[in-house]
Motif scaffolding. Structure first.
Motif, PDB file in Angstrom:
ATOM      1  N   UNK A  26       0.933  -0.565  -0.176  1.00  0.00           N
ATOM      2  CA  UNK A  26      -0.335   0.325   0.355  1.00  0.00           C
ATOM      3  C   UNK A  26       1.063   1.132   0.127  1.00  0.00           C
ATOM      4  N   UNK A  27       0.442   2.188  -0.732  1.00  0.00           N
ATOM      5  CA  UNK A  27       0.901   3.263  -0.373  1.00  0.00           C
ATOM      6  C   UNK A  27      -0.068   4.435   0.634  1.00  0.00           C
ATOM      7  N   UNK A  28       0.782   5.880   0.920  1.00  0.00           N
ATOM      8  CA  UNK A  28       0.149   6.426   1.487  1.00  0.00           C
ATOM      9  C   UNK A  28      -0.600   7.943   0.543  1.00  0.00           C
ATOM     10  N   UNK A  29      -1.973   8.161   0.737  1.00  0.00           N
ATOM     11  CA  UNK A  29      -2.825   9.077   0.041  1.00  0.00           C
ATOM     12  C   UNK A  29      -3.428   9.762   1.481  1.00  0.00           C
ATOM     13  N   UNK A  30      -2.679  10.826   0.939  1.00  0.00           N
ATOM     14  CA  UNK A  30      -2.425  11.766   2.748  1.00  0.00           C
ATOM     15  C   UNK A  30      -2.125  11.161   4.672  1.00  0.00           C
ATOM     16  N   UNK A  31      -3.616  10.930   5.167  1.00  0.00           N
ATOM     17  CA  UNK A  31      -3.106  10.010   6.238  1.00  0.00           C
ATOM     18  C   UNK A  31      -4.055   8.947   6.294  1.00  0.00           C
ATOM     19  N   UNK A  32      -4.205   8.279   4.716  1.00  0.00           N
ATOM     20  CA  UNK A  32      -4.655   6.916   4.825  1.00  0.00           C
ATOM     21  C   UNK A  32      -3.285   6.351   3.132  1.00  0.00           C
ATOM     22  N   UNK A  33      -3.816   4.993   3.797  1.00  0.00           N
ATOM     23  CA  UNK A  33      -3.431   4.133   2.958  1.00  0.00           C
ATOM     24  C   UNK A  33      -4.354   3.044   1.632  1.00  0.00           C
ATOM     25  N   UNK A  34      -3.848   3.191   0.533  1.00  0.00           N
ATOM     26  CA  UNK A  34      -4.481   2.813  -0.607  1.00  0.00           C
ATOM     27  C   UNK A  34      -3.831   1.161  -1.080  1.00  0.00           C
ATOM     28  N   UNK A  35      -4.281   0.442  -1.971  1.00  0.00           N
ATOM     29  CA  UNK A  35      -3.786  -0.658  -2.382  1.00  0.00           C
ATOM     30  C   UNK A  35      -3.365  -0.278  -3.556  1.00  0.00           C
ATOM     31  N   UNK A  36      -2.183  -0.776  -3.776  1.00  0.00           N
ATOM     32  CA  UNK A  36      -1.083  -0.442  -5.158  1.00  0.00           C
ATOM     33  C   UNK A  36      -0.712  -1.980  -5.731  1.00  0.00           C
ATOM     34  N   UNK A  37      -1.532  -3.222  -5.515  1.00  0.00           N
ATOM     35  CA  UNK A  37      -0.859  -4.204  -5.613  1.00  0.00           C
ATOM     36  C   UNK A  37       0.895  -4.894  -5.033  1.00  0.00           C
ATOM     37  N   UNK A  38       1.189  -6.107  -5.371  1.00  0.00           N
ATOM     38  CA  UNK A  38       1.669  -7.237  -4.862  1.00  0.00           C
ATOM     39  C   UNK A  38       2.988  -7.477  -5.374  1.00  0.00           C
ATOM     40  N   UNK A  53      -7.952  -5.459   7.952  1.00  0.00           N
ATOM     41  CA  UNK A  53      -6.919  -5.041   6.433  1.00  0.00           C
ATOM     42  C   UNK A  53      -7.584  -3.192   6.693  1.00  0.00           C
ATOM     43  N   UNK A  54      -5.687  -3.607   6.566  1.00  0.00           N
ATOM     44  CA  UNK A  54      -5.289  -1.641   6.602  1.00  0.00           C
ATOM     45  C   UNK A  54      -5.677  -0.995   5.376  1.00  0.00           C
ATOM     46  N   UNK A  55      -6.612  -1.722   4.505  1.00  0.00           N
ATOM     47  CA  UNK A  55      -7.201  -1.492   3.163  1.00  0.00           C
ATOM     48  C   UNK A  55      -8.225  -1.562   2.431  1.00  0.00           C
ATOM     49  N   UNK A  56      -8.460  -1.269   2.078  1.00  0.00           N
ATOM     50  CA  UNK A  56      -9.841  -1.644   1.215  1.00  0.00           C
ATOM     51  C   UNK A  56      -9.654  -3.007   0.263  1.00  0.00           C
ATOM     52  N   UNK A  57      -9.959  -3.737   0.503  1.00  0.00           N
ATOM     53  CA  UNK A  57      -8.893  -4.657  -0.011  1.00  0.00           C
ATOM     54  C   UNK A  57      -9.727  -6.511   0.175  1.00  0.00           C
ATOM     55  N   UNK A  58     -10.407  -7.245  -0.271  1.00  0.00           N
ATOM     56  CA  UNK A  58     -10.900  -8.524  -0.245  1.00  0.00           C
ATOM     57  C   UNK A  58      -9.987  -9.433  -1.288  1.00  0.00           C
ATOM     58  N   UNK A  59      -9.140 -10.950  -1.175  1.00  0.00           N
ATOM     59  CA  UNK A  59      -8.887 -11.298  -1.235  1.00  0.00           C
ATOM     60  C   UNK A  59      -8.391 -12.069  -1.537  1.00  0.00           C
TER      61      UNK A  59
END
Length: 334
Positions: free
Chosen positions: A235-247, A272-278
């Motif tokens: 995940x990368x930062x987007x401001x104060x949040x984390x967003x999933x950027x792949x594996x 999960x720290x990001x919005x991801x279902x895997x």
């Protein structure tokens, strides 16, 4: 070589207080080296950005994010005291060199790690590329060519823990081609007439043979080989949040794969720290950061051809890739 003059630089009249900390000047990623006589080039070192503060009663080694890491670099701290100046601030990069003379981030991390390693902290070298303060004079307002003129006699010719990052004025395209042919990470271009300014700006530019950034580990996928790691979820930062950027599914040895799997299993979480279902993924507390080399970004904001290069604790947030504050990656995600 003669020592840098102890007289104040041009335009100063009285001693300046020594800064407690200086926000570093950061390079902007560009596709091609700039042209013209006002640009000088250096090798892009693959290590930890540090500022070495020599003070009357101590030496402090400060990370890019403002953390005091002096105990981790005893050889650099000891040699800094021997430079012959009561006060001094050097800007540079701590690296470990491989047998080809190239900086290797993984080797540096192992030298700094708590686990037994073939690499000793005494192998760590600090390549100084800027002088920001010396004996009562703040040099940041001076152009780079004058700062380098003052830096050279302080560290040039040294072959110990502190060395000079050599600067060349050459054709940028040719220098970049040679750097990539020799397996280096890339080059840095610096405008020799500009003062030292914090943050990213066009006056320092980086041109990389491959892209390299830090991402938070938010989970993993198990390997089909029992007890091993299949893929890191990043995940990368987007401001104060984390967003999933792949594996990332390559870059580790057989033994490191097993070690990483065991380490991450001890950090597993149901949230999960990001919005991801895997399906089959194991999510972990977002406390570790992976150094990742990659070629580009996909149109949907994922890393392309990512390869693992190292791991560290998320104690120094400054280096984690932030989508919302950079033009180097994908379009900010909603």
């Amino acid at each position: 070589m003669a020592r840098a003059s102890s007289k104040p630089p041009r335009g100063t009249s009285s001693p300046d207080p020594m800064p407690e900390r200086i926000d570093p000047c950061l390079a902007v990623l560009v596709d091609k080296p700039p042209k013209g006589p006002d640009w000088a080039f250096e090798v892009k070192w693959d290590g930890y950005r540090l500022a070495v503060h020599v003070e009357p009663d101590r030496v402090r080694i400060i990370t890019r994010g403002g953390y005091d890491w002096t105990p981790r670099f005893p050889s650099i701290a000891a040699e800094a005291r021997q430079l012959g100046y009561e006060t001094l601030i050097l800007d540079g990069e701590a690296v470990v060199l491989d047998d080809q003379g190239r900086s290797d981030f993984g080797m540096l991390q192992r030298a700094l790690g708590k686990r037994p390693s073939l690499h000793d902290p005494r192998e760590i070298i600090f390549f100084a590329f800027d002088l920001l303060y010396v004996d009562g004079w703040d040099l940041r307002r001076l152009p780079l060519r004058e700062r380098r003129w003052l830096l050279d006699p302080i560290v040039a010719g040294r072959a110990g823990a502190i060395r000079l990052s050599e600067e060349v004025q050459a054709d940028g395209d040719e220098f970049f081609r040679v750097a990539c042919e020799h397996g280096l990470e890339g080059i840095i271009a610096k405008h020799i007439e500009k003062p030292y300014r914090p943050g990213r700006g066009e006056w320092w530019q980086k041109i990389t043979c491959k892209r390299r950034d830090s991402f938070v580990i938010v989970g993993f996928e198990p390997s089909t080989v029992p007890g091993h790691l299949g893929r890191l979820l990043l995940a990368a930062r987007q401001g104060n949040d984390l967003v999933y950027v792949g594996g990332c599914g390559t870059g580790w040895s057989h033994d490191l794969s097993r070690e990483l799997r065991k380490l991450l299993e001890g950090m597993a979480t149901k949230t999960p720290a990001v919005a991801l279902k895997r399906k089959g993924a194991v999510f972990v507390e977002p406390v570790l950061v992976a150094e990742v080399e990659y070629r580009a970004w996909t149109d949907d904001g994922k890393l392309r051809h990512a390869s693992f290069k190292g791991i560290r604790e998320r104690e120094d947030e400054a280096g984690v890739f932030d989508i919302s504050k950079t033009v180097e990656g994908p379009t900010p995600l909603d």
